[in-house]
Design a protein around this motif. Structure first.
Motif, short mmCIF file in Angstrom:
data_model
loop_
_atom_site.label_atom_id
_atom_site.label_comp_id
_atom_site.label_asym_id
_atom_site.label_seq_id
_atom_site.Cartn_x
_atom_site.Cartn_y
_atom_site.Cartn_z
N PHE A 68 -17.52 3.34 90.52
CA PHE A 68 -18.39 2.23 90.90
C PHE A 68 -19.87 2.57 90.79
O PHE A 68 -20.68 1.75 90.34
N ASN A 69 -20.23 3.79 91.19
CA ASN A 69 -21.64 4.15 91.30
C ASN A 69 -22.20 4.89 90.09
O ASN A 69 -23.42 4.98 89.96
N LEU A 70 -21.35 5.42 89.24
CA LEU A 70 -21.84 6.13 88.06
C LEU A 70 -21.30 5.54 86.76
O LEU A 70 -22.06 5.10 85.90
N PHE A 71 -19.98 5.48 86.62
CA PHE A 71 -19.41 5.09 85.34
C PHE A 71 -19.75 3.65 84.97
O PHE A 71 -19.97 3.34 83.79
N ALA A 72 -19.80 2.75 85.95
CA ALA A 72 -20.16 1.37 85.65
C ALA A 72 -21.57 1.30 85.07
O ALA A 72 -21.83 0.56 84.11
N GLY A 124 -23.40 -0.90 93.31
CA GLY A 124 -23.12 0.42 93.85
C GLY A 124 -22.90 0.35 95.34
O GLY A 124 -22.79 -0.73 95.92
N GLY A 125 -22.86 1.52 95.96
CA GLY A 125 -22.55 1.58 97.38
C GLY A 125 -21.07 1.77 97.58
O GLY A 125 -20.37 2.34 96.73
N PRO A 126 -20.53 1.28 98.69
CA PRO A 126 -19.09 1.42 98.91
C PRO A 126 -18.30 0.66 97.84
O PRO A 126 -18.58 -0.51 97.59
N PRO A 127 -17.34 1.28 97.19
CA PRO A 127 -16.48 0.53 96.26
C PRO A 127 -15.76 -0.59 97.00
O PRO A 127 -15.64 -0.56 98.24
N PRO A 128 -15.29 -1.60 96.28
CA PRO A 128 -14.60 -2.71 96.94
C PRO A 128 -13.49 -2.22 97.87
O PRO A 128 -12.67 -1.38 97.49
N ASP A 157 -15.79 -7.80 87.51
CA ASP A 157 -15.59 -6.67 88.41
C ASP A 157 -15.99 -5.43 87.64
O ASP A 157 -15.34 -5.06 86.65
N LEU A 158 -17.06 -4.78 88.03
CA LEU A 158 -17.58 -3.64 87.27
C LEU A 158 -16.73 -2.39 87.40
O LEU A 158 -17.03 -1.38 86.76
N MET A 159 -15.65 -2.46 88.17
CA MET A 159 -14.66 -1.39 88.14
C MET A 159 -13.81 -1.49 86.87
O MET A 159 -13.08 -0.56 86.53
N ASP A 160 -13.90 -2.62 86.17
CA ASP A 160 -13.20 -2.83 84.92
C ASP A 160 -14.03 -2.22 83.79
O ASP A 160 -15.17 -2.64 83.55
#
Length: 261
Positions: free
Chosen positions: A108-112, A81-85, A52-55
């Motif tokens: 989700f769209n930048l920091f990952a 990217g796109g809508p977060p989960p 999970d790239l939010m990690d």
């Protein structure tokens, strides 16, 4: 045309569906060893890393797996990217997203992507260079009241991409962005997705939104949404040594969505 990708090691994020799946399949077909980072396994002949790239720790694990399996990383495609989960877009109006929405969108769209680049660049430098493609959005350069947090995150990604290309270009690492317009993925087609949201707003059917309403609303010169394979083909060309003098560029594959010169 031989893209000279045989034997190269490619990491693709968000590779289980849509653009990411098309990219993973295309690079694999060109002979690359593909490491696919996503929560669910893609239907493709690739090495899958379930993350999970939010990690914040996920990017390091993905790059470490690529090094373990194939000895390094030559290509990174930041597609996730796109809508977060758990989030449905579009959202209309600046006041619609709150602080938590903004934070999740940038996570989700930048920091990952920033973390993936940070993990991959030292490995690429150890192999004499590499190529990074970040999937951005036409919304980064064409602001509006719809999905303002998403557009802002992608605009920041464009800035990061250009900065990294300037710093590491002399050491052999190329960085480019692709800015799609609306792409026919499950962002649009899934139940409750963008097509259903716009259908409710426009009083039209889901099918009509996809075929007519959305292309008209976004003034697409082609009159249709973009096919994911069209994005994947551009990725394959940009990561190829045949694009060796292309870095710091932003390529629009958007059906004519962007109008400015």
């Amino acid at each position: 045309m031989d893209l000279q990708l045989s034997g190269r090691v490619a990491v693709v994020t968000g590779a289980s569906k849509g653009i990411g799946l098309a990219v993973a399949r295309t690079l694999a077909e060109e002979g690359a060893h593909v490491v696919a980072a996503s929560r669910t396994a893609p239907d493709a002949k690739v090495t899958h890393v379930a993350v999970d790239l939010m990690d914040p720790q996920a990017p390091e694990r993905v790059i470490a797996r690529a090094v373990e399996e194939f000895g390094g990383v030559d290509i990174l495609v930041n597609n996730a990217g796109g809508p977060p989960p758990g989030v449905t877009l579009p959202r209309v109006g600046f006041m619609a997203p709150g602080d938590d929405d903004w934070q999740a969108m940038f996570e989700f769209n930048l920091f990952a992507a920033v973390r993936m680049i940070r993990a991959a660049v030292p490995v690429m430098l150890g192999r004499g260079g590499g190529s990074i493609v970040n999937i951005s959005s036409g919304s980064a350069r064409q602001p509006g009241a719809m999905n303002v947090d998403y557009g802002a995150a992608k605009a920041a990604m464009n800035h990061v991409s250009k900065a990294v290309s300037e710093e590491y270009g002399p050491q052999g690492v190329r960085v480019n962005t692709i800015s799609p317009g609306p792409v026919l993925t499950d962002w649009w087609t899934k139940d409750g997705g963008a097509a259903d949201v716009i259908a409710g707003m426009a009083g039209a059917s889901k099918a009509d939104v996809i075929a007519q309403v959305a292309p008209g609303m976004m003034k697409l010169a082609t009159g249709r949404l973009v096919d994911p394979q069209e994005i994947a083909d551009m990725v394959a060309l940009l990561v190829s040594p045949r694009s060796g003098s292309t870095t710091g560029a932003d390529i629009a594959v958007d059906g004519g969505f962007l109008k400015e010169i």
